[in-house]
Enzyme design. Structure first.
Site, short mmCIF file in Angstrom:
data_model
loop_
_atom_site.label_atom_id
_atom_site.label_comp_id
_atom_site.label_asym_id
_atom_site.label_seq_id
_atom_site.Cartn_x
_atom_site.Cartn_y
_atom_site.Cartn_z
N ILE A 172 18.53 40.91 78.21
CA ILE A 172 17.26 41.08 77.51
C ILE A 172 17.35 40.48 76.11
O ILE A 172 18.44 40.39 75.53
CB ILE A 172 16.89 42.59 77.44
CG1 ILE A 172 15.51 42.81 76.82
CG2 ILE A 172 17.96 43.40 76.73
CD1 ILE A 172 14.98 44.23 76.95
N CYS A 173 16.21 40.03 75.61
CA CYS A 173 16.04 39.57 74.23
C CYS A 173 16.81 38.26 74.00
O CYS A 173 16.51 37.26 74.63
CB CYS A 173 16.46 40.68 73.26
SG CYS A 173 16.02 40.41 71.53
N ALA A 174 17.80 38.25 73.12
CA ALA A 174 18.59 37.04 72.88
C ALA A 174 19.72 36.87 73.88
O ALA A 174 20.30 35.80 73.99
CB ALA A 174 19.15 37.08 71.45
N PHE A 179 13.80 36.33 74.30
CA PHE A 179 13.16 36.36 73.00
C PHE A 179 12.83 34.91 72.63
O PHE A 179 13.64 34.01 72.91
CB PHE A 179 14.11 36.97 71.97
CG PHE A 179 13.44 37.31 70.67
CD1 PHE A 179 12.75 38.49 70.53
CD2 PHE A 179 13.50 36.42 69.60
CE1 PHE A 179 12.12 38.80 69.33
CE2 PHE A 179 12.89 36.72 68.40
CZ PHE A 179 12.19 37.92 68.26
#
Length: 184
Positions: free
Chosen positions: A101-103, A122
């Site tokens: 998730i995200c970066a 992200f």
């Protein structure tokens, strides 16, 4: 009971890490958190998490899923850790789940797990010019094969619930979600 490994790196996004750990445990999934460095992990907003183990203690174990929380510089630390890359490569070779998730999807990209796949992250975490073989989309959660990616802190709950559904089925996801009192 499925087993899930969540490697924790200094600078990880605590909202993502804690949400994933909490919801998976509510679903009665065995979750092992492992620090990539000894001792407590200082997260991106100053929260300190105490991992269940050091990564070296569990790196050779088998897991149904490996989940990478994002945040910076946490995702960069994960990406620089050869043990994390080895874990992900073994997951792929054994046709087991990997999620980020995200970066943290950047770690999946640099390991080659996103080659020829659709993924999300992200904004800017995955450089499309460096990874032209990755089809980037702006969706909250994306599953392509045995790889799951998500956008960021705001999608952490949807991401964790989706992981529960993949590992335990829609009924277990529904049971966990019902107790969260999420708006319809």
């Amino acid at each position: 009971m499925p087993r899930v490994l969540i490697p924790l790196a200094p600078g990880c996004e605590e909202l993502e890490a804690v949400t994933i750990i909490d919801l998976l445990r509510r679903a009665e999934i065995e979750v092992i958190t492992a620090g990539i460095e000894p001792g407590p992990v200082q997260c991106s907003r100053g929260t300190r998490l105490v991992p269940d183990a050091d990564l070296d203690e569990v790196a050779e174990d088998e897991f149904d899923m490996v989940v990478l929380p994002g945040g910076q510089p946490g995702a960069t630390h994960l990406d620089r850790d050869t043990r994390v890359h080895d874990l992900l490569a073994r997951q792929a070779a054994a046709d087991r789940w990997s999620a980020a998730i995200c970066a943290a999807p950047q770690v999946l990209a640099s390991t080659g797990l996103l080659d020829g796949r659709t993924a999300t992250s992200f904004p800017g975490a995955i450089d499309g010019a460096r990874y032209p073989q990755v089809q980037l989309v702006e969706q909250p959660v994306v599953t392509d094969g045995k790889v799951v990616t998500s956008r960021g802190p705001g999608t952490a709950m949807d991401f964790a619930l989706h992981l529960i559904e993949l590992l335990m089925g829609p009924e277990r996801r529904g049971a966990v979600e019902a107790k969260l009192m999420r708006p319809a």
